[in-house]
Design a protein around this motif. Structure first.
Motif, PDB file in Angstrom:
ATOM      1  N   PHE A 147       0.883  -1.167   0.000  1.00  0.00           N
ATOM      2  CA  PHE A 147       0.000   0.000   0.000  1.00  0.00           C
ATOM      3  C   PHE A 147       0.918   1.213   0.000  1.00  0.00           C
ATOM      4  N   TRP A 148       0.628   2.191  -0.821  1.00  0.00           N
ATOM      5  CA  TRP A 148       1.624   3.202  -1.162  1.00  0.00           C
ATOM      6  C   TRP A 148       2.124   4.027   0.021  1.00  0.00           C
ATOM      7  N   ILE A 149       1.299   4.256   1.039  1.00  0.00           N
ATOM      8  CA  ILE A 149       1.776   5.092   2.149  1.00  0.00           C
ATOM      9  C   ILE A 149       2.559   4.298   3.198  1.00  0.00           C
ATOM     10  N   LEU A 150       2.524   2.976   3.128  1.00  0.00           N
ATOM     11  CA  LEU A 150       3.118   2.159   4.185  1.00  0.00           C
ATOM     12  C   LEU A 150       4.609   1.944   3.992  1.00  0.00           C
ATOM     13  N   ASP A 151       5.352   2.091   5.049  1.00  0.00           N
ATOM     14  CA  ASP A 151       6.794   1.851   5.043  1.00  0.00           C
ATOM     15  C   ASP A 151       7.048   0.400   5.468  1.00  0.00           C
ATOM     16  N   GLY A 152       8.279  -0.055   5.314  1.00  0.00           N
ATOM     17  CA  GLY A 152       8.663  -1.367   5.816  1.00  0.00           C
ATOM     18  C   GLY A 152       8.049  -2.535   5.065  1.00  0.00           C
ATOM     19  N   GLN A 153       7.962  -2.439   3.738  1.00  0.00           N
ATOM     20  CA  GLN A 153       7.316  -3.499   2.966  1.00  0.00           C
ATOM     21  C   GLN A 153       8.272  -4.603   2.528  1.00  0.00           C
ATOM     22  N   PRO A 155      12.125  -6.890   3.038  1.00  0.00           N
ATOM     23  CA  PRO A 155      13.096  -7.291   4.062  1.00  0.00           C
ATOM     24  C   PRO A 155      14.269  -6.322   4.178  1.00  0.00           C
ATOM     25  N   ASP A 156      14.726  -5.777   3.065  1.00  0.00           N
ATOM     26  CA  ASP A 156      15.829  -4.813   3.107  1.00  0.00           C
ATOM     27  C   ASP A 156      15.449  -3.581   3.915  1.00  0.00           C
ATOM     28  N   ARG A 157      14.218  -3.114   3.726  1.00  0.00           N
ATOM     29  CA  ARG A 157      13.779  -1.918   4.440  1.00  0.00           C
ATOM     30  C   ARG A 157      13.599  -2.211   5.928  1.00  0.00           C
ATOM     31  N   ILE A 158      13.039  -3.351   6.268  1.00  0.00           N
ATOM     32  CA  ILE A 158      12.909  -3.704   7.685  1.00  0.00           C
ATOM     33  C   ILE A 158      14.284  -3.816   8.324  1.00  0.00           C
ATOM     34  N   ALA A 159      15.226  -4.430   7.624  1.00  0.00           N
ATOM     35  CA  ALA A 159      16.588  -4.553   8.148  1.00  0.00           C
ATOM     36  C   ALA A 159      17.199  -3.181   8.388  1.00  0.00           C
ATOM     37  N   GLU A 160      16.938  -2.244   7.479  1.00  0.00           N
ATOM     38  CA  GLU A 160      17.446  -0.880   7.622  1.00  0.00           C
ATOM     39  C   GLU A 160      16.831  -0.197   8.846  1.00  0.00           C
ATOM     40  N   LEU A 161      15.543  -0.406   9.062  1.00  0.00           N
ATOM     41  CA  LEU A 161      14.853   0.264  10.165  1.00  0.00           C
ATOM     42  C   LEU A 161      15.290  -0.248  11.533  1.00  0.00           C
ATOM     43  N   VAL A 162      15.562  -1.535  11.651  1.00  0.00           N
ATOM     44  CA  VAL A 162      15.943  -2.077  12.967  1.00  0.00           C
ATOM     45  C   VAL A 162      17.450  -2.018  13.215  1.00  0.00           C
ATOM     46  N   ASP A 163      18.202  -1.698  12.185  1.00  0.00           N
ATOM     47  CA  ASP A 163      19.658  -1.632  12.332  1.00  0.00           C
ATOM     48  C   ASP A 163      20.054  -0.615  13.409  1.00  0.00           C
ATOM     49  N   GLY A 164      20.997  -1.003  14.253  1.00  0.00           N
ATOM     50  CA  GLY A 164      21.461  -0.110  15.299  1.00  0.00           C
ATOM     51  C   GLY A 164      20.586  -0.103  16.538  1.00  0.00           C
ATOM     52  N   THR A 165      19.558  -0.950  16.561  1.00  0.00           N
ATOM     53  CA  THR A 165      18.679  -1.075  17.733  1.00  0.00           C
ATOM     54  C   THR A 165      18.653  -2.538  18.168  1.00  0.00           C
ATOM     55  N   ASN A 166      17.966  -2.785  19.273  1.00  0.00           N
ATOM     56  CA  ASN A 166      17.741  -4.158  19.729  1.00  0.00           C
ATOM     57  C   ASN A 166      16.336  -4.637  19.373  1.00  0.00           C
ATOM     58  N   LEU A 167      15.659  -3.925  18.498  1.00  0.00           N
ATOM     59  CA  LEU A 167      14.310  -4.306  18.103  1.00  0.00           C
ATOM     60  C   LEU A 167      14.324  -5.628  17.338  1.00  0.00           C
ATOM     61  N   GLY A 168      13.330  -6.461  17.646  1.00  0.00           N
ATOM     62  CA  GLY A 168      13.143  -7.676  16.874  1.00  0.00           C
ATOM     63  C   GLY A 168      12.220  -7.402  15.695  1.00  0.00           C
ATOM     64  N   VAL A 169      11.799  -8.471  15.024  1.00  0.00           N
ATOM     65  CA  VAL A 169      10.935  -8.357  13.854  1.00  0.00           C
ATOM     66  C   VAL A 169       9.756  -9.316  13.998  1.00  0.00           C
ATOM     67  N   THR A 170       8.564  -8.807  13.717  1.00  0.00           N
ATOM     68  CA  THR A 170       7.401  -9.666  13.527  1.00  0.00           C
ATOM     69  C   THR A 170       7.276  -9.908  12.031  1.00  0.00           C
ATOM     70  N   PHE A 171       7.468 -11.153  11.626  1.00  0.00           N
ATOM     71  CA  PHE A 171       7.398 -11.517  10.212  1.00  0.00           C
ATOM     72  C   PHE A 171       5.940 -11.789   9.863  1.00  0.00           C
ATOM     73  N   ASP A 172       5.308 -10.845   9.173  1.00  0.00           N
ATOM     74  CA  ASP A 172       3.940 -11.035   8.721  1.00  0.00           C
ATOM     75  C   ASP A 172       3.995 -11.693   7.344  1.00  0.00           C
ATOM     76  N   ILE A 173       3.699 -12.981   7.338  1.00  0.00           N
ATOM     77  CA  ILE A 173       3.848 -13.785   6.122  1.00  0.00           C
ATOM     78  C   ILE A 173       2.832 -13.371   5.068  1.00  0.00           C
ATOM     79  N   GLY A 174       1.605 -13.091   5.485  1.00  0.00           N
ATOM     80  CA  GLY A 174       0.596 -12.635   4.531  1.00  0.00           C
ATOM     81  C   GLY A 174       0.955 -11.305   3.904  1.00  0.00           C
ATOM     82  N   HIS A 175       1.514 -10.396   4.709  1.00  0.00           N
ATOM     83  CA  HIS A 175       1.940  -9.106   4.168  1.00  0.00           C
ATOM     84  C   HIS A 175       2.995  -9.282   3.083  1.00  0.00           C
TER      85      HIS A 175
END
Length: 255
Positions: A147-153, A155-175
Motif C-alpha cells: 500500500f503506497w503510504i506504508l513503510d517497511g514493505q 526485508p531490506d527496508r525492515i533490516a534498515e529500520l531495525v539496524d542499530g537497535t535491539n528491536l526484533g521483527v514480527t514476520f507477517d507472512i501474509g503481508h
C-alpha cells in the motif's frame, strides 16, 4: 507456540473475545490494543488475571490505526510515542511475550521532506528501543503489506529500520505475500531478528487476512524454514481462526 489475534473478534468487547478465544487449542492471545480491545491502566489487570487463570500468555499489538511515529508534526509524533510507551508498560505488567509495533507511514508532508521523515522515524525507533530496554519488554517491528503510504514493505527496508537497535521483527507472512513474495530472502536476511510471526493468507494482491490455505502462501515451504518463534494466527473471522489453527497443527505434524 501458537496463538491467535483478537482481530477475529474486533467488533466484540475484549472480555467477550477472550472468553471465546480461551476455548481454542492455543498457547497465547495477541491483544490488538485499540478499539473495543483497548488496554489501559484501569482494565489490564482483569484481562491479565483471566489469561493467567486459563493458562494463556499474551502478546500485545500496539495501537496503529491513528498514530504515526514518522509524523513531522511533533505533537502527533509525541502522542504516538506516548501511546506506545503506555503499551510497553502494560505489557510488562501483564508479563507479555512481546509488543508488536508498525513502522511509520508516509504523508503528503513527509513526501515533500523525505530526509526529515527518515530522521524522525529513526529517532522514534531509537526512543522506543531505549524505553523497551529500560522497562524490560521485547519489541518487534512488523513488515507491512503493499500500500503506497506504508513503510517497511521489504526485508531490506525492515533490516534498515531495525539496524542499530535491539528491536526484533514480527514476520507477517501474509503481508510479504502482497509485496516481494520472497520468503527465503526475508528469513535469510532477518532470521536473527525474527521474534514472532503473523499468519494469514491472501491471493497475493490484497491483504485480505484469509484463513490459512485459502490463498497462495506456500505454507509448508515457509514454515519449514521459519525460526521457532511464537506464531499468531491473524485472520478476519473467528471461523477462519478455528480453521487456520487446525490447518497449522496438521501441517506442523508433517514437517
Amino acid at each position: 507456540m501458537i496463538g491467535t489475534s483478537t482481530q477475529c473478534l474486533f467488533d466484540k468487547s475484549l472480555s467477550v473475545a477472550l472468553n471465546k478465544i480461551k476455548n481454542l487449542s492455543i498457547d497465547f492471545v495477541e491483544i490488538v490494543n485499540e478499539g473495543y480491545h483497548e488496554l489501559n491502566r484501569y482494565n489490564y489487570r482483569a484481562h491479565r488475571d483471566f489469561l493467567e487463570e486459563n493458562g494463556l500468555k499474551s502478546v500485545i499489538h500496539a495501537p496503529f490505526s491513528d498514530i504515526n511515529i514518522g509524523a513531522l508534526n511533533e505533537k502527533i509524533r509525541r502522542t504516538s510515542l506516548s501511546l506506545i510507551f503506555e503499551t510497553l508498560e502494560i505489557a510488562h505488567e501483564m508479563g507479555s511475550l512481546l509488543v508488536v509495533i508498525h513502522p511509520a507511514h508516509k504523508s503528503p508532508l513527509s513526501g515533500r521532506f523525505p530526509k526529515a521523515y527518515e530522521k524522525v522515524q529513526r529517532r522514534s525507533l531509537e526512543e522506543i528501543d531505549r524505553v523497551a530496554e529500560k522497562i524490560g519488554v521485547r519489541v518487534a517491528l512488523e513488515n507491512m503489506p503493499s500500500f503506497w503510504i506504508l513503510d517497511g514493505q521489504t526485508p531490506d527496508r525492515i533490516a534498515e529500520l531495525v539496524d542499530g537497535t535491539n528491536l526484533g521483527v514480527t514476520f507477517d507472512i501474509g503481508h510479504l505475500n502482497t509485496t516481494t513474495k520472497n520468503f527465503d530472502e526475508f528469513i535469510g536476511l532477518l532470521k536473527d531478528r525474527i521474534a514472532h510471526a503473523h499468519l494469514s493468507d491472501n491471493d497475493g494482491t490484497k491483504d485480505s487476512h484469509l484463513a490459512l490455505g485459502e490463498g497462495t502462501v506456500p505454507w509448508k515451504e515457509v514454515l519449514e524454514k521459519l525460526p521457532k518463534v511464537p506464531m499468531s494466527v491473524e485472520v478476519k473471522t473467528f471461523e477462519g481462526t478455528t480453521k487456520s489453527i487446525k490447518f497449522l497443527k496438521e501441517l506442523q505434524s508433517n514437517i
